[in-house]
Design a protein around this motif. Structure first.
Motif, PDB file in Angstrom:
ATOM      1  N   VAL A 341       0.852  -1.192   0.000  1.00  0.00           N
ATOM      2  CA  VAL A 341       0.000   0.000   0.000  1.00  0.00           C
ATOM      3  C   VAL A 341       0.884   1.238   0.000  1.00  0.00           C
ATOM      4  O   VAL A 341       1.844   1.330   0.764  1.00  0.00           O
ATOM      5  CB  VAL A 341      -0.913   0.013   1.253  1.00  0.00           C
ATOM      6  CG1 VAL A 341      -1.817   1.247   1.249  1.00  0.00           C
ATOM      7  CG2 VAL A 341      -1.744  -1.253   1.335  1.00  0.00           C
ATOM      8  N   VAL A 346      -3.569   0.358  -3.719  1.00  0.00           N
ATOM      9  CA  VAL A 346      -3.280  -0.965  -3.154  1.00  0.00           C
ATOM     10  C   VAL A 346      -2.845  -1.869  -4.301  1.00  0.00           C
ATOM     11  O   VAL A 346      -3.527  -1.944  -5.324  1.00  0.00           O
ATOM     12  CB  VAL A 346      -4.534  -1.550  -2.461  1.00  0.00           C
ATOM     13  CG1 VAL A 346      -4.276  -2.959  -1.957  1.00  0.00           C
ATOM     14  CG2 VAL A 346      -4.983  -0.648  -1.313  1.00  0.00           C
ATOM     15  N   ARG A 360      -9.512  -1.508  -6.263  1.00  0.00           N
ATOM     16  CA  ARG A 360      -9.925  -0.186  -5.795  1.00  0.00           C
ATOM     17  C   ARG A 360     -11.439  -0.051  -5.848  1.00  0.00           C
ATOM     18  O   ARG A 360     -12.105  -0.779  -6.581  1.00  0.00           O
ATOM     19  CB  ARG A 360      -9.256   0.944  -6.573  1.00  0.00           C
ATOM     20  CG  ARG A 360      -9.503   0.981  -8.064  1.00  0.00           C
ATOM     21  CD  ARG A 360      -8.775   2.151  -8.707  1.00  0.00           C
ATOM     22  NE  ARG A 360      -7.350   2.093  -8.520  1.00  0.00           N
ATOM     23  CZ  ARG A 360      -6.670   2.977  -7.784  1.00  0.00           C
ATOM     24  NH1 ARG A 360      -7.287   3.956  -7.175  1.00  0.00           N
ATOM     25  NH2 ARG A 360      -5.370   2.874  -7.641  1.00  0.00           N
ATOM     26  N   ALA A 366      -6.184   5.085   0.183  1.00  0.00           N
ATOM     27  CA  ALA A 366      -5.160   4.064   0.438  1.00  0.00           C
ATOM     28  C   ALA A 366      -4.177   4.500   1.514  1.00  0.00           C
ATOM     29  O   ALA A 366      -3.655   3.670   2.261  1.00  0.00           O
ATOM     30  CB  ALA A 366      -4.411   3.754  -0.859  1.00  0.00           C
TER      31      ALA A 366
END
Length: 604
Positions: A341, A346, A360, A366
């Motif tokens: 991350v 991510v 996402r 994030a």
């Protein structure tokens, strides 16, 4: 730049990196706010030009801070007022009027509430006009400094009583330090919320998020009046009373997994030790080490520009790939891949360095994900939503797409922690949830719509961990360690749940120990003062799981007869009932002397 003669600064804060507030797309370091004793604050560009000067308070402006999204500025002063300003320096509102000077102020994670000091009190005030503030006593002396971290949602306060304290947002004290020799003049969280630093006279202390101290340094600098972390959380700068700037690097981070121990012993070097044969491996890196994770026979190291993936079988030839953004905030591993991350998103990578997917959803933040709010297994990723904390998004780890009907899992209360089990068939993946009431629930992630049911396993669970080799689940409650040997029991026979549970008094591990990991048949705990201890459970449970997963029912019965333990028989009864192997279920139920109606109930 040279400041005007009557301007004596009291504080500074850079405009936040990610914001595009007020229609002005300012990047990381284009402008900062400077507060001063003449009652004004100034917006100053990085070239040293004063863009705006604003009359803000009667008496000194003691502190000023941009909101996390950059759309607003809060200032507090000797006059006891806390004011909210627009990005351009226009007054929006006066949030409060106190009789005492406000020495420190901090924004909430969503920029919808402000925390400030009021003598010995801490006050949490929402921005809505009619909302009631939350107030609690935070110290025995005047509070000088507060900081609120957006990732872990925890608050630190410190002041003239020479102690620092960690709080949650409900005003519950999580940690209260011993008294220091001098008042604490500064405190600051790392961006990822895993650690914080506190400064005092000739003192700099590094602490874990739960409060205990990692390290104490005694620099000859006078009082440290202000602390600021680098964006990757590896360095901290301090403004010192003797006119010097102190810069410290975080080193000696230590990770353990089975027989391997990895230590970051310098900013660009890791030493890996195999405790079985005492062999040492020195791993050198070109850039500063930002994040390290060791699990599932792999060491993953993120530096400021690259990611290195080492296999425990070969420390000489890592897989290396470049990172888009240097500030990696989190690495979590599963058996087949790992998730990384950063501020941009991510990312799921395989251990050979290939990007598998990038899950996402709309509104995902994030940069404020942490180990409690994201979980990874071989086939699934679960992420708790920040905007609505009752929602958990579940993604396929191979494609990055939201599973099933595209809707997130909705829990009744705000979710504090999520964890996916690591073993078993994909269709039976389970998600464990700890909610705001500290209740532990379990739900299926591959069952969709009305058929998905959440079942409660236990109350007042402070921390939890799935086993890395079998689907056993461990949790810490008040004064007890709990292990659910076979959590699926709850789906076939709730009466057997307590029989398949292991309980142990945790008093021997001190006050409120924390569960860190569940590896093999070992539980790794962290005591409140920071030391690591481990305790073990019966090894026969893991053997039973292996037999059942391989459909070796006769071997499983033989094992139970050899061990002669009711909890093992209860596990076998639940496993056989779940797998619809009625012959084995009959033998197991007979062994624990359960009535015949149990079996007829299963057949129906």
């Amino acid at each position: 730049m040279t400041l005007p003669k009557d301007c004596f600064p009291t504080g500074m804060h850079w405009f936040p990196k990610t914001s595009t507030g007020g229609g002005a797309k300012k990047s990381a370091s284009d402008v900062f706010v400077l507060t001063s004793t003449d009652g004004k604050f100034r917006l100053i560009s990085r070239t040293g030009r004063i863009e705006k000067t604003v009359e803000a308070h009667k008496g000194a402006v003691l502190c000023g801070q941009w909101s996390p999204d950059g759309t607003a500025l809060v200032t507090a002063g000797e006059d006891g007022q806390v004011k909210i300003w627009s990005r351009s320096g226009m007054l929006r509102s006066t949030l409060t009027q106190n009789s005492l000077p406000v020495y420190s102020v901090s924004w909430g994670p969503d920029a919808d509430q402000v925390l400030f000091t009021n003598g010995k009190q801490l006050v949490l005030k929402p921005l809505q006009a009619n909302a009631k503030p939350t107030m609690w006593k935070g110290s025995d002396g005047i509070i000088l400094v507060v900081d609120w971290n957006p990732v872990n949602n925890l608050i630190i306060s410190a002041g003239e009583d020479c102690r620092y304290r960690v709080w949650d947002t409900y005003g519950r004290m999580i940690y209260n330090s011993a008294a220091h020799d001098y008042p604490i003049t500064s405190a600051s969280w790392t961006p990822d919320g895993e650690m914080f630093a506190v400064g005092s006279f000739n003192t700099l202390r590094l602490c874990d998020r739960s409060g205990w101290s990692y390290a104490l340094e005694k620099p000859n600098t006078g009082s440290i009046f202000s602390l600021a972390w680098s964006s990757d959380g590896t360095q901290v700068a301090g403004a010192c009373g003797n006119g010097q700037v102190l810069i410290a690097n975080v080193i000696e981070r230590r990770l353990e997994w089975k027989n391997f121990e990895a230590t970051v012993n310098a900013s660009k070097q890791i030493i890996v030790k195999n405790v079985m044969n005492d062999t040492l491996e020195k791993l050198d890196f070109r850039d500063r080490i930002v994040k390290v994770s060791l699990s599932f026979n792999h060491l993953v190291v993120a530096t400021s520009s690259q990611c290195y993936v080492y296999s425990s079988r070969n420390w000489n030839t890592p897989m290396i790939f470049d990172l888009k953004e240097g500030s990696v905030t989190l690495i979590k591993q599963a058996e087949k891949h790992f998730v990384m991350v950063d501020g941009g998103g991510v990312y799921v990578y395989s251990y050979d360095g290939r990007l598998v997917c990038s899950p996402r959803y709309q509104g995902m933040k994030a940069d404020i994900l942490n180990t409690q709010t994201i979980s990874l297994s071989n086939d699934t990723i679960a992420i708790r939503d920040k905007t609505d904390e009752k929602l958990i998004y579940v993604f396929d780890a191979q494609t990055g797409k939201v599973m099933g009907d595209g809707k997130p899992i909705s829990h009744k209360l705000e979710v504090i922690e999520v964890a996916l089990d690591q073993c078993g068939p994909t269709g039976e993946r389970r998600l464990a949830i700890i909610d705001r009431n500290r209740d532990l629930h379990m739900t299926s992630v591959r069952v969709f719509g009305a058929e998905r049911k959440s079942v409660k396993l236990g109350p007042m669970i402070h921390s939890m961990a799935w086993n890395d080799e079998t689907n056993m689940l461990a949790g810490m409650t008040d004064g007890k360690i709990l292990v659910w040997y076979y959590p699926n029991t709850v789906y076939v026979d709730k009466d057997l749940l307590t029989s398949t549970q292991y309980q142990r008094d945790s008093a021997e591990f001190g006050k409120s120990p924390q569960l860190l990991a569940f590896v093999g048949n070992h539980l790794i705990l962290r005591r409140s003062e920071g030391s690591l201890v481990s305790t073990s459970i019966s090894p026969y449970i893991a053997v039973l799981h292996d037999y059942v997963n391989g459909s070796r029912w006769e071997d499983a019965v033989r094992l139970c007869r050899f061990v002669k333990d009711d909890s093992l028989w209860s596990c076998l009864a639940a496993m056989a009932a779940y797998s619809k192997d009625l012959n084995t279920a009959e033998v197991a139920y007979a062994a624990i002397k359960e009535v015949c109606c149990q079996l007829s109930y299963i057949i129906v």
